[in-house]
Structures are given as C-alpha cells and as structure tokens.
Design a protein around this motif. Sequence first.
Motif, mmCIF file in Angstrom:
data_model
loop_
_atom_site.group_PDB
_atom_site.id
_atom_site.type_symbol
_atom_site.label_atom_id
_atom_site.label_comp_id
_atom_site.label_asym_id
_atom_site.label_seq_id
_atom_site.Cartn_x
_atom_site.Cartn_y
_atom_site.Cartn_z
ATOM 1 N N PHE A 115 0.825 -1.207 0.000
ATOM 2 C CA PHE A 115 0.000 0.000 0.000
ATOM 3 C C PHE A 115 0.861 1.260 0.000
ATOM 4 O O PHE A 115 0.548 2.238 -0.685
ATOM 5 N N PHE A 116 1.930 1.251 0.784
ATOM 6 C CA PHE A 116 2.834 2.399 0.865
ATOM 7 C C PHE A 116 3.410 2.719 -0.512
ATOM 8 O O PHE A 116 3.361 3.862 -0.984
ATOM 9 N N TYR A 117 3.942 1.711 -1.168
ATOM 10 C CA TYR A 117 4.488 1.894 -2.507
ATOM 11 C C TYR A 117 3.372 2.153 -3.526
ATOM 12 O O TYR A 117 3.522 2.971 -4.442
ATOM 13 N N GLY A 118 2.259 1.425 -3.403
ATOM 14 C CA GLY A 118 1.178 1.548 -4.379
ATOM 15 C C GLY A 118 0.594 2.946 -4.443
ATOM 16 O O GLY A 118 0.213 3.427 -5.512
ATOM 17 N N GLY A 119 0.518 3.624 -3.299
ATOM 18 C CA GLY A 119 0.012 4.985 -3.299
ATOM 19 C C GLY A 119 0.986 5.995 -3.855
ATOM 20 O O GLY A 119 0.591 7.080 -4.299
ATOM 21 N N MET A 120 2.274 5.648 -3.865
ATOM 22 C CA MET A 120 3.305 6.586 -4.297
ATOM 23 C C MET A 120 3.494 6.626 -5.807
ATOM 24 O O MET A 120 4.134 7.544 -6.335
ATOM 25 N N VAL A 121 2.974 5.635 -6.518
ATOM 26 C CA VAL A 121 3.140 5.619 -7.971
ATOM 27 C C VAL A 121 1.936 6.268 -8.647
ATOM 28 O O VAL A 121 0.941 6.609 -8.013
ATOM 29 N N ARG A 122 2.024 6.416 -9.970
ATOM 30 C CA ARG A 122 0.910 6.928 -10.739
ATOM 31 C C ARG A 122 -0.177 5.863 -10.878
ATOM 32 O O ARG A 122 0.083 4.679 -10.688
ATOM 33 N N VAL A 123 -1.392 6.296 -11.218
ATOM 34 C CA VAL A 123 -2.537 5.379 -11.283
ATOM 35 C C VAL A 123 -2.232 4.168 -12.154
ATOM 36 O O VAL A 123 -2.573 3.035 -11.813
ATOM 37 N N LYS A 124 -1.571 4.381 -13.275
ATOM 38 C CA LYS A 124 -1.361 3.319 -14.249
ATOM 39 C C LYS A 124 -0.390 2.235 -13.791
ATOM 40 O O LYS A 124 -0.247 1.213 -14.462
ATOM 41 N N SER A 125 0.262 2.449 -12.624
ATOM 42 C CA SER A 125 1.216 1.459 -12.109
ATOM 43 C C SER A 125 0.813 0.888 -10.755
ATOM 44 O O SER A 125 1.579 0.131 -10.156
ATOM 45 N N THR A 126 -0.369 1.214 -10.278
ATOM 46 C CA THR A 126 -0.758 0.857 -8.908
ATOM 47 C C THR A 126 -0.769 -0.648 -8.680
ATOM 48 O O THR A 126 -0.180 -1.158 -7.721
ATOM 49 N N LEU A 127 -1.454 -1.389 -9.537
ATOM 50 C CA LEU A 127 -1.589 -2.829 -9.327
ATOM 51 C C LEU A 127 -0.246 -3.538 -9.460
ATOM 52 O O LEU A 127 0.048 -4.476 -8.707
ATOM 53 N N ASN A 128 0.561 -3.102 -10.403
ATOM 54 C CA ASN A 128 1.881 -3.712 -10.566
ATOM 55 C C ASN A 128 2.713 -3.530 -9.308
ATOM 56 O O ASN A 128 3.419 -4.450 -8.878
ATOM 57 N N MET A 129 2.616 -2.353 -8.703
ATOM 58 C CA MET A 129 3.383 -2.099 -7.484
ATOM 59 C C MET A 129 2.900 -2.987 -6.343
ATOM 60 O O MET A 129 3.702 -3.536 -5.574
ATOM 61 N N LEU A 130 1.585 -3.150 -6.233
ATOM 62 C CA LEU A 130 1.040 -4.046 -5.207
ATOM 63 C C LEU A 130 1.514 -5.478 -5.438
ATOM 64 O O LEU A 130 1.928 -6.169 -4.508
ATOM 65 N N MET A 131 1.460 -5.910 -6.686
ATOM 66 C CA MET A 131 1.826 -7.287 -6.997
ATOM 67 C C MET A 131 3.311 -7.563 -6.790
ATOM 68 O O MET A 131 3.697 -8.690 -6.454
ATOM 69 N N MET A 132 4.155 -6.568 -7.004
ATOM 70 C CA MET A 132 5.589 -6.781 -6.817
ATOM 71 C C MET A 132 5.931 -7.096 -5.371
ATOM 72 O O MET A 132 6.932 -7.767 -5.091
ATOM 73 N N SER A 133 5.116 -6.620 -4.433
ATOM 74 C CA SER A 133 5.293 -7.010 -3.037
ATOM 75 C C SER A 133 4.613 -8.339 -2.747
ATOM 76 O O SER A 133 5.194 -9.231 -2.117
ATOM 77 N N PHE A 134 3.370 -8.498 -3.224
ATOM 78 C CA PHE A 134 2.604 -9.692 -2.883
ATOM 79 C C PHE A 134 3.249 -10.965 -3.422
ATOM 80 O O PHE A 134 3.174 -12.015 -2.782
ATOM 81 N N ILE A 135 3.881 -10.897 -4.597
ATOM 82 C CA ILE A 135 4.461 -12.113 -5.170
ATOM 83 C C ILE A 135 5.595 -12.641 -4.304
ATOM 84 O O ILE A 135 5.871 -13.846 -4.291
ATOM 85 N N SER A 136 6.235 -11.769 -3.540
ATOM 86 C CA SER A 136 7.303 -12.224 -2.648
ATOM 87 C C SER A 136 6.760 -13.157 -1.571
ATOM 88 O O SER A 136 7.459 -14.076 -1.130
#
Length: 446
Positions: A38-59
């Motif tokens: 969530f911390f990272y996901g809010g810091m990116v632009r709208v078009k990258s939100t889900l990718n940022m969430l997934m980059m943490s969750f996949i770990s």
Amino acid sequence: MAPAITLAAEAPKLSAANTGFMLICSALVMLMTPGLAFFYGGMVRVKSTLNMLMMSFISLGIVTILWVLYGFSMAFGTDSGSLIGWNSDWVGLGNIGLTELWPGYTIPVFVFLVFQLMFAIITPALISGALADRVKFSAWALFIALWATVVYFPVAHWVWGTGGWAFELGVIDFAGGTAVHINAGAAALGVILVIGKRVGFKKDPMRPHSLPLVMLGAGLLWFGWFGFNAGSWLGNDDGVGALMFVNTQVATAAAMLAWLIYEKIRHGAFTTLGAASGAVAGLVAITPAGGAVTPLGAIAVGAIAGVLCAMAVGLKYKFGYDDSLDVVGVHLVGGVLGSLLIGFFASGKGQSDVEGLFYGGGLTQFWKQCAGVFAVLAYSLIVSAILAFILDKTMGMRVPEDDEVAGIDQAEHAETAYDFSGAGGGAAKTAATAPVAAVASKKVDA
C-alpha cells in the motif's frame, strides 16, 4: 567437609507465553508486506498501482516456498566457512520435531523459522519500490527467486547465523539494518543502474496518485514493525525486547518530526508524504540499533536519520539514477546510519555490554559496524547488478516503452486499479451521451 556439588544449568523448557508472543510477532511482520504494498502503491501513478502491489505480494509466494525447500537451511544451518549454512535435515522441514526448541531459547524451531521467513519475504519486496513503472513482472519474479538464494540467505547467515563471519566478529544488528535494509537498498541501486531510468524521468510529473494509501501503508508498517523489532529478541524476558519496543516508537517519532522540520525549512511545507517517509526512515534506522541504545539515544538516531534521509532522497536528481520511490535514500541510507551510529550511542545497558564512543567505549565497535555495513553493501550491490544484467540480456527486464507509457498495469496484469467507466452516470447517462461520443469519434477518424 563434603565436596562441592556443581549443578548443571537447567535446559530451557518450552514456554507457551513466549511461543504465543512470537507467533503474534510473526503475523505482525507478515502484515508489513501488504503494508509496504500500500505504501508503494500509493506513491506511484494510477497506471502502475496494481503492478506495485503485486511486486510485493508475489514475494509472499516465492520466498515462502524457497524458505521451506532450502532457504532456512542456508541461512541458519550448520556453518560452512563463515559464509553459508546447511542442514540437510531442514530441507523441506519434514525432519523437525513439533516441540523441538530453537537452541538456547524457549520457542520451537518452527516458530523461529516462520518468524525469520517473514523477514526473508519483505526484504526483496523492499527493492521493488526503486523499479516502479518499468519492470516485467515475470522477470521480477525470477529476480526475487535468484536474489533470495544468492544474496539474502547467505547474508542472513553472515549476520545472524551461528558461525557467520559478521556474527562472530561482533557486528550488532538487532533486527536487520544490514541483512534487510542495507541489503535491499544496495540491491535496488545495483538493479536500477543496469535497467536505467523511467521514460520521462526528470521531465514528466510523477507524483503519488493516492497519499491516503501512502499513509495507510506507513501506518501498517509502523504497527507491524513492533513485531519486527521487539520480536527479534525471541521472547526472552530480560527487558531487552521491551526496550526495543520503546525505542522503535521513540526513534520513529523523532525521525518523522525531523523530516517535517527539514522539509518545512527546505521546501516551505509539512507534507503527508514527508511524514510517512520520515516515519519509515526512523523505523529503518532504529532496527539495527534499538537493542543497544537508550531512549535518548533512540531520539538521536531517529532525528539524524530523519534529516539525512530527507536530504538523501534528492541525490537521484543530482547523480541521475532513477530510484522511483526512494529505496536508496530511505532504506540504504537509513540502514547505514542506524548501523554505524551504534558505534557512538551503544550504552552497554541493553542487549550487550558493548559501549560506543559517547559512553567511553572508543571506536572499536564503530569499526566492526563499518565492516558489516560495507561488506553487505558491496556484495548486494555487485551481485544484484550481475543478476539484473543476466536477466536483462536473456529475457529482458523492462517492458516495451509503449507499454510503460500507456501503463504497466494493463500491459502486465490486464487490469486497472480503478474503474471509472460507470462513475456518475449509469445506463441512462451512457445512452444520453452515446450520440456525442459517436460524433467525436467521426471527427477524430476524419
């Protein structure tokens, strides 16, 4: 006179209270990874939100499986050459007794290994913030698997494993200043130097799309960090865990205030992003030091980290490396500061009798801290850069430029974070505006 009788020290017994406490701490540390998302996901632009969430969750998925198969054995098994551990009985975790205790403690091996698993999960997830907007998800997933194997597991053994060279040297790292934060921050720098900058870096506005998400993530991180830090004393009831809990709160508060004051002086405003970033900087800095310093020392560590990390996030514009979400400025710099400041502020009244320079202990511990800090930094940076280079030359690390510009969420995940298609209108409004849309379409075609 009867001969003296020497009583053998009573072997530790399983403690239900300590076991329960450590399971709660493990769950808190697990919560930090979604918090980081969530911390990272809010810091990116709208078009990258889900990718940022997934980059943490996949770990959470990848590292868990590797930890069961061989990661725990590599990190905490029998030492080999002070560089790596191994215990074949731990491969697959099938030969560990349910009530078998972690040596010297009152908690089962399974509790210790699941607590350490959560550290292993969040460390590569921290790296992802530096790579926002531009990395193939498949390449990132493979990078996590390789990086955990050749970087995190060995470094964890160096720092915390019995026989590891940093552990035996006496490098103090209570909960991960070197093994987690310097490790992740140096890896982030190594990777971004290989894959390059985002399209539009230093030209296009790349502001956070949701500061409420950033604050939510920071709050979850702060909450979970009590398990991360206080739990690292493994439930021992000698007061050091409680000291670490207090110092975690104190340093984080000091860093947040220091960052905001610097920001007001430098930029003229107290921002929510600054508050969240300052809090994380304090959490990072106190992680290695909190068991060795007093609460006053924790204030000093937090305040120093708040100011210097706030200054460090601007270095990417000066030197031209694109650290998207300031992983280098916060985690690498904060981890280095927290680790080195032990050499000055260690009081000798916490986790050990080691005293820093300001308590009459000279610079002996400082030089030990330097050895740990710069060895981990160099190893992680170099190996991470090599891994990124290999992946980039084989499968490619970056998405195509058109996909990056249009939005990595749609390109990599076939989804978008927010669906505005029906907002404010419904079927009636869609029908009413259809003729207008058709006319506009014809004009564009023409």
